[in-house]
Motif scaffolding. Structure first.
Motif, short mmCIF file in Angstrom:
data_model
loop_
_atom_site.label_atom_id
_atom_site.label_comp_id
_atom_site.label_asym_id
_atom_site.label_seq_id
_atom_site.Cartn_x
_atom_site.Cartn_y
_atom_site.Cartn_z
N ASP A 53 0.82 -1.22 0.00
CA ASP A 53 0.00 0.00 0.00
C ASP A 53 0.85 1.26 0.00
O ASP A 53 0.38 2.33 -0.42
CB ASP A 53 -0.93 0.01 1.21
CG ASP A 53 -2.08 -0.98 1.06
OD1 ASP A 53 -2.25 -1.50 -0.06
OD2 ASP A 53 -2.78 -1.24 2.06
N ASP A 54 2.09 1.17 0.48
CA ASP A 54 2.99 2.32 0.45
C ASP A 54 3.62 2.53 -0.91
O ASP A 54 4.34 3.50 -1.11
CB ASP A 54 4.10 2.15 1.50
CG ASP A 54 3.57 2.36 2.91
OD1 ASP A 54 2.48 2.94 3.04
OD2 ASP A 54 4.24 1.94 3.87
N SER A 66 -8.61 -1.10 -1.72
CA SER A 66 -7.25 -1.25 -1.23
C SER A 66 -6.73 -2.62 -1.65
O SER A 66 -7.46 -3.42 -2.23
CB SER A 66 -7.22 -1.11 0.30
OG SER A 66 -8.05 -2.10 0.89
N SER A 67 -5.47 -2.90 -1.35
CA SER A 67 -4.92 -4.19 -1.77
C SER A 67 -5.62 -5.36 -1.09
O SER A 67 -5.84 -6.41 -1.70
CB SER A 67 -3.42 -4.23 -1.49
OG SER A 67 -3.18 -4.23 -0.08
N ALA A 201 -10.54 -7.11 -9.70
CA ALA A 201 -10.47 -7.53 -8.30
C ALA A 201 -9.26 -6.90 -7.65
O ALA A 201 -8.31 -6.48 -8.32
CB ALA A 201 -10.39 -9.05 -8.20
N SER A 202 -9.29 -6.81 -6.33
CA SER A 202 -8.10 -6.43 -5.58
C SER A 202 -7.20 -7.64 -5.43
O SER A 202 -7.59 -8.77 -5.75
CB SER A 202 -8.50 -5.90 -4.20
OG SER A 202 -9.04 -6.95 -3.40
N VAL A 203 -6.00 -7.43 -4.92
CA VAL A 203 -5.08 -8.55 -4.71
C VAL A 203 -5.66 -9.51 -3.67
O VAL A 203 -5.58 -10.73 -3.81
CB VAL A 203 -3.70 -8.05 -4.27
CG1 VAL A 203 -2.76 -9.23 -3.99
CG2 VAL A 203 -3.09 -7.15 -5.33
N ALA A 547 -18.32 -2.71 7.86
CA ALA A 547 -18.21 -1.26 7.93
C ALA A 547 -16.87 -0.75 7.43
O ALA A 547 -16.80 0.32 6.80
CB ALA A 547 -18.44 -0.80 9.38
N TYR A 548 -15.81 -1.50 7.66
CA TYR A 548 -14.47 -0.98 7.38
C TYR A 548 -13.85 -1.48 6.09
O TYR A 548 -12.99 -0.82 5.52
CB TYR A 548 -13.52 -1.33 8.54
CG TYR A 548 -13.61 -0.39 9.71
CD1 TYR A 548 -13.20 0.94 9.59
CD2 TYR A 548 -14.09 -0.82 10.94
CE1 TYR A 548 -13.28 1.81 10.66
CE2 TYR A 548 -14.17 0.04 12.03
CZ TYR A 548 -13.76 1.36 11.88
OH TYR A 548 -13.84 2.23 12.94
N THR A 549 -14.23 -2.66 5.62
CA THR A 549 -13.52 -3.22 4.49
C THR A 549 -13.89 -2.54 3.18
O THR A 549 -15.05 -2.13 2.97
CB THR A 549 -13.78 -4.74 4.38
OG1 THR A 549 -12.94 -5.27 3.35
CG2 THR A 549 -15.23 -5.03 4.01
#
Length: 567
Positions: A53-54, A66-67, A201-203, A547-549
């Protein structure tokens, strides 16, 4: 390179760590090596996700996601470990045989090997990018030492655990080779998926699909080798773990999916030959070519599904009749109940899909809310069948998955005359998580409801586990979206859309559904062993993950909820 704990942590990672900790805290001492391996896998995946992610992604992932590497890497191993905890309770009560426990132990290590192999691959990719002077990547000697230490410790723990369930050193070596093959297959498959379906898709999502496919078809291959060796050579050459009893429905579903896999490869090869030898390019020839492709498609599909796939089923399991005839016998063994259920399903599907299709084409209702009506439709369809006809529902899920796969193949390859029609129809229900290249939402909803039911077959001392998908997606996710959209004010983060009101509504609705469902299950003969405090933890954790993913929640939330319900 040191990483600040505050910088490393976000909502999704915190919930994943809470999920893993809850499972680890329920482990018996006999599964201590598995606890160490899952802890190492969680730590390693967290590190790889932070590093990824960095940096600028080396793969084209789904926009807005996100990944998700940590969630993708720990979900299936934790599911297998939760199931292993459940089977350990059964073995201590002498309700299952040792072979079934050994089988699940190997499934856990095979799943972990798939995820660990992909994490090693991602680490190597980032290391190579840094060595190639890529300005977006930087790796130090500390990074390499940390990754290598995790891999070595994981390998040592794996060897110790396998040695305890193996009778000889040769048997241990064979099992380690089998796990190595799983890891290699997972690396090759995730490369293929991310390169063939960019931005789909994400990783983490690709890792979940990859590990699931490798485990499923690896088990299918091992089952086939076991049966062939027992028939032709000697049963001593095959580990006892694949001698466990398998149900006819499970073998039929595996056979159908194997048939579709073979069909895709054969059809692609035949079409390449067809196009190579097809010389004319006028409009009439193109039309004839499309008709020819269609004839080849449906002829080869019918041959493989009626001849090839059933032949495999009859090899690995002793069917008294042809598997197709067995299906008819199974359905008509209780004709009134099962045919009535089919009519009920068809009526719901026809009325709902046609109505929602018209609304999606003419209404300004947000697509995400429209899709939640399908979650409610899933509750209406699956809940009665799960209570009163669970075995028939197992078979129906397999049939629905096969139909979805065939329709997606027809859509992607534009098979005349249905390809374009299917594409136009399916496009009316897509959102930002789908693409023209691959539409996955209907697959994730179906599998999200089906997987907890399939995994609950056999021994199950927690009556709510089969309902994990229906409860979390059909009720919890739906209520969270609707309440959050209409009444939500307080957001979990500044950049996200999820609200505290929506999450609270989702958690409350699932608890209320469980409160109604448990007495109903008790009246149908289930022995209730589900306690309310662990249930509250399971519902709350899965609600917080929703909620967070930023990942595809239909894929992850049912598996997380199922794992916690098994404890």
């Amino acid at each position: 390179m040191a990483i600040s704990p505050l910088k490393a942590m976000n909502g999704e990672r915190a919930v994943v760590l809470l999920f893993v900790f809850r499972v680890l805290s329920s482990l018996p001492l006999s599964l201590l090596p598995h606890a160490f391996s899952l802890s190492l896998l969680s730590l390693f995946s967290l590190y790889v996700e932070i590093r990824a992610d960095d940096s600028v992604s080396l793969f084209k992932i789904r926009p807005g996601a996100s990944s998700g590497i940590m969630l993708g890497a720990v979900t299936l191993p934790t599911v297998m470990l939760s199931k292993l905890i459940q089977l350990s309770r059964a073995f201590s009560l002498q309700q299952i045989e040792l072979g079934e426990l050994e089988h699940m132990t190997m499934q856990f290590w095979a799943t972990s090997a798939c995820c660990c192999g992909v994490l090693i691959f991602l680490s190597i990719v980032m290391w190579c990018a840094a060595n190639n002077k890529n300005p977006h990547f930087s790796c130090s000697v500390w990074d390499a030492k940390f990754s290598l230490s995790c891999v070595i410790l994981y390998s040592v723990i794996c060897c110790i655990s396998l040695a305890t369930i193996s009778h000889t050193g040769f048997n241990t070596a064979l099992k380690l080779l089998w796990l190595l093959c799983h890891g290699f297959a997972a690396v090759k498959l995730i490369q293929h998926l991310l390169n063939t379906f960019p931005c789909c898709a994400s990783v983490g999502e690709a890792l979940l699909v990859t590990s699931g496919l490798v485990i499923y078809f690896g088990d299918l291959l091992a089952c086939t080798i076991s049966k062939v060796c027992r028939l032709l050579i000697s049963p001593e050459l095959v580990s006892i773990r694949y001698g466990i009893k398998r149900s006819e429905i499970g073998i039929i579903i595996q056979g159908v999916l194997l048939g579709l896999l073979i069909f895709s490869a054969v059809f692609k090869f035949v079409i390449r030959l067809w196009e190579y030898f097809w010389g004319a390019d006028n409009s009439e020839s193109k039309q004839n070519k499309e008709i020819g492709r269609s004839l080849i498609f449906f002829t080869s599909l019918g041959f493989i599904m009626i001849v090839v796939a059933p032949s495999w089923m009859m090899i690995v399991l002793d069917f008294d009749v042809h598997p197709v005839l067995w299906i008819f016998q199974f359905v008509f063994s209780e004709p009134f109940k099962r045919l009535s259920l089919c009519i009920y399903w068809l009526g719901l599907i026809y009325a709902s899909v046609w109505r929602f299709y018209k609304i999606s084409k003419n209404s300004k209702i947000e697509r995400i809310l429209l899709r939640k009506y399908y979650h409610l439709l899933a509750v209406s369809m699956f809940l009665p069948a799960l209570i009163y006809q669970p075995k028939f529902l197992d078979l129906a899920f397999g049939a629905a998955l096969a139909v979805f796969l065939v329709l997606e193949i027809i859509r992607v390859w534009r098979i005349w005359p249905l390809g374009q029609l299917v594409h136009q129809f399916m496009s009316a229900f897509t959102d930002h998580r789908d693409s023209d290249l691959l539409i996955v939402s209907h697959f994730s909803l179906l599998l999200g409801c089906a997987l907890p039911i399939w995994m609950s077959s056999g021994f199950n001392d927690r009556p709510l586990t089969p309902f994990a998908g229906v409860l979390s997606l059909g009720i919890g996710d739906t209520m969270a979206s609707m309440v959050g959209h209409k009444y939500g004010v307080l957001r979990w983060s500044k950049t996200g859309k999820k609200t505290i009101e929506g999450t609270a509504a989702g958690i409350t609705s699932v608890l209320a559904a469980c409160f109604v469902l448990l007495p109903l299950l008790a009246s149908t003969g289930y022995v209730l062993t589900q306690h309310w405090f662990p249930l509250l933890i399971a519902v709350t954790t899965s609600g917080l993950l929703e909620a967070y993913t930023a990942q595809l929640d239909n894929a992850f939330i049912p598996l997380v909820f199922y794992s916690l319900l098994c404890l």
